[in-house]
Scaffold this motif. Structure first.
Motif, mmCIF file in Angstrom:
data_model
loop_
_atom_site.group_PDB
_atom_site.id
_atom_site.type_symbol
_atom_site.label_atom_id
_atom_site.label_comp_id
_atom_site.label_asym_id
_atom_site.label_seq_id
_atom_site.Cartn_x
_atom_site.Cartn_y
_atom_site.Cartn_z
ATOM 1 N N THR A 30 9.734 8.728 6.997
ATOM 2 C CA THR A 30 10.208 9.510 6.171
ATOM 3 C C THR A 30 12.292 9.435 6.376
ATOM 4 O O THR A 30 12.838 9.171 5.175
ATOM 5 C CB THR A 30 10.498 10.196 6.033
ATOM 6 O OG1 THR A 30 8.796 10.710 6.140
ATOM 7 C CG2 THR A 30 11.012 11.071 5.210
ATOM 8 N N VAL A 33 13.262 5.325 5.159
ATOM 9 C CA VAL A 33 13.206 5.526 3.720
ATOM 10 C C VAL A 33 14.840 4.812 2.884
ATOM 11 O O VAL A 33 15.442 4.813 2.294
ATOM 12 C CB VAL A 33 12.621 5.746 3.345
ATOM 13 C CG1 VAL A 33 12.955 5.899 1.345
ATOM 14 C CG2 VAL A 33 11.245 5.339 3.284
ATOM 15 N N PRO A 34 15.887 6.707 3.384
ATOM 16 C CA PRO A 34 16.948 6.298 2.393
ATOM 17 C C PRO A 34 18.174 5.723 2.928
ATOM 18 O O PRO A 34 19.150 5.034 2.270
ATOM 19 C CB PRO A 34 17.289 8.092 3.097
ATOM 20 C CG PRO A 34 15.981 8.415 3.022
ATOM 21 C CD PRO A 34 14.932 7.208 3.867
ATOM 22 N N VAL A 37 17.187 1.929 1.010
ATOM 23 C CA VAL A 37 17.179 1.816 -0.525
ATOM 24 C C VAL A 37 18.411 2.771 -0.908
ATOM 25 O O VAL A 37 18.351 2.295 -1.727
ATOM 26 C CB VAL A 37 15.450 3.073 -1.420
ATOM 27 C CG1 VAL A 37 14.375 2.305 -1.026
ATOM 28 C CG2 VAL A 37 15.943 4.743 -0.854
ATOM 29 N N PRO A 39 21.312 5.464 -0.720
ATOM 30 C CA PRO A 39 21.612 6.845 -0.378
ATOM 31 C C PRO A 39 21.662 7.679 -1.716
ATOM 32 O O PRO A 39 21.566 8.620 -2.322
ATOM 33 C CB PRO A 39 23.197 6.970 -0.318
ATOM 34 C CG PRO A 39 23.780 6.147 -0.496
ATOM 35 C CD PRO A 39 22.438 5.158 -0.357
ATOM 36 N N GLN A 40 21.206 7.310 -3.290
ATOM 37 C CA GLN A 40 20.873 7.642 -4.431
ATOM 38 C C GLN A 40 20.162 8.466 -4.606
ATOM 39 O O GLN A 40 19.222 8.945 -3.856
ATOM 40 C CB GLN A 40 20.449 6.508 -5.863
ATOM 41 C CG GLN A 40 21.889 5.478 -5.525
ATOM 42 C CD GLN A 40 21.292 4.480 -4.577
ATOM 43 O OE1 GLN A 40 20.684 4.735 -3.540
ATOM 44 N NE2 GLN A 40 22.316 3.652 -5.139
ATOM 45 N N SER A 41 20.761 9.852 -4.869
ATOM 46 C CA SER A 41 19.492 10.947 -5.078
ATOM 47 C C SER A 41 17.945 10.637 -5.656
ATOM 48 O O SER A 41 16.981 11.209 -5.679
ATOM 49 C CB SER A 41 20.141 12.490 -4.897
ATOM 50 O OG SER A 41 20.816 12.648 -5.724
ATOM 51 N N LEU A 44 15.333 8.475 -4.415
ATOM 52 C CA LEU A 44 15.274 8.321 -3.278
ATOM 53 C C LEU A 44 13.835 10.180 -4.378
ATOM 54 O O LEU A 44 13.255 10.047 -3.933
ATOM 55 C CB LEU A 44 15.668 9.605 -2.732
ATOM 56 C CG LEU A 44 16.253 8.821 -1.671
ATOM 57 C CD1 LEU A 44 17.112 9.756 -0.838
ATOM 58 C CD2 LEU A 44 16.157 8.149 -1.047
ATOM 59 N N SER A 45 14.168 10.947 -5.238
ATOM 60 C CA SER A 45 13.636 12.037 -5.893
ATOM 61 C C SER A 45 12.266 11.427 -7.076
ATOM 62 O O SER A 45 11.049 11.992 -6.655
ATOM 63 C CB SER A 45 14.263 12.575 -6.946
ATOM 64 O OG SER A 45 15.518 13.586 -6.358
ATOM 65 N N ALA A 48 9.372 9.444 -3.846
ATOM 66 C CA ALA A 48 9.476 10.302 -2.737
ATOM 67 C C ALA A 48 7.644 10.465 -2.469
ATOM 68 O O ALA A 48 7.130 10.520 -1.602
ATOM 69 C CB ALA A 48 10.525 11.551 -2.699
ATOM 70 N N LEU A 117 14.409 12.911 1.814
ATOM 71 C CA LEU A 117 13.566 12.157 0.589
ATOM 72 C C LEU A 117 14.310 12.984 -1.138
ATOM 73 O O LEU A 117 13.960 12.441 -1.976
ATOM 74 C CB LEU A 117 12.811 12.115 0.594
ATOM 75 C CG LEU A 117 11.918 11.277 1.431
ATOM 76 C CD1 LEU A 117 10.268 10.004 1.193
ATOM 77 C CD2 LEU A 117 12.402 9.805 1.547
ATOM 78 N N ASN A 118 14.842 14.821 -0.667
ATOM 79 C CA ASN A 118 15.579 15.266 -2.101
ATOM 80 C C ASN A 118 13.786 15.146 -3.405
ATOM 81 O O ASN A 118 14.223 14.578 -4.558
ATOM 82 C CB ASN A 118 16.186 14.029 -2.616
ATOM 83 C CG ASN A 118 17.093 14.589 -3.915
ATOM 84 O OD1 ASN A 118 17.161 16.166 -3.334
ATOM 85 N ND2 ASN A 118 17.655 13.971 -5.157
#
Length: 218
Positions: A30, A33-34, A37, A39-41, A44-45, A48, A117-118
């Protein structure tokens, strides 16, 4: 059966191969992964649910080779096979102990890791529900794979190759439940499919695992 369950739980906590290892691996996946890929929220959403389910699957896979291998090495498996307790019940207890020490902690930790992961707020509930319904199937399937490879040298790799394809339906429907729940879509169909897979594995695979063990112990 209760005595066997308590024995397996004590061995799992003493060895540190269930509770601690699974959670540590889940956390590492977990967290990494950020970094991979970005930091684009929004991205990630979107990913997730799938990432959390994949991490839970791989975490369950880590401790499968210890399910029956330790009992095979010290001769306990031969005693269990000749005990008054049916071998099907022994296999079921092994799967239950694996779920308690590996699957259940992952279910409880998933919402906290979902924050990293938002994961959208509506998705937390459905993520927990999907893992709670799906992880027992992974433990039962893993026990079947462990029975197939018990006694083989370096059987851990073979066990992974055998079990991973059987995990795919559970992964697909489990991640779909979390994804649909996060986006506000209907989740009844994938939830029923996942529950059906879990019920079928619990009903059928203990008998298959016991039959395979009887063949390997001859």
């Amino acid at each position: 059966m209760i005595a066997l369950l308590l024995r397996d739980l004590k061995l799992a906590f003493r060895a540190g191969g269930g509770f601690g290892l699974g959670l540590a691996f889940f956390l590492i996946v977990t967290v990494l992964v950020p970094f991979s890929v970005g930091p684009q929220s929004s991205l990630l959403s979107t990913i997730a649910p799938g990432v959390l389910w994949l991490g839970a699957l791989l975490a369950c896979l880590l401790s499968l080779d210890r399910l029956l291998a330790l009992d095979w090495e010290d001769g306990s498996l031969d005693l269990l096979a000749t005990a008054p307790l049916p071998l099907e019940a022994v296999v079921s207890i092994k799967a239950l102990a694996h779920w308690i020490t590996t699957g259940l902690p992952l279910v409880l930790a998933a919402p906290f890791l979902g924050v990293l992961l938002n994961l959208p707020v509506p998705g937390f509930f459905w993520l927990v529900i999907s893992l709670l319904v799906g992880t027992p199937a992974m433990s039962v399937i893993g026990t079947f794979g462990a029975a197939l490879t018990v006694g083989l040298k370096r059987g851990g790799l073979l066990l992974s190759l055998l079990v991973l394809p059987l995990y795919v339906p559970t992964l697909i429907f489990g991640a779909e439940i979390a994804r649909r729940g996060a986006t506000g879509m209907e989740t009844q169909t994938p939830l029923l499919m996942l529950a059906g897979i879990t019920a079928a594995t619990i009903a059928l695979l203990p008998f298959a695992s016991a039959a395979v063990l009887r063949i390997n112990l001859r």
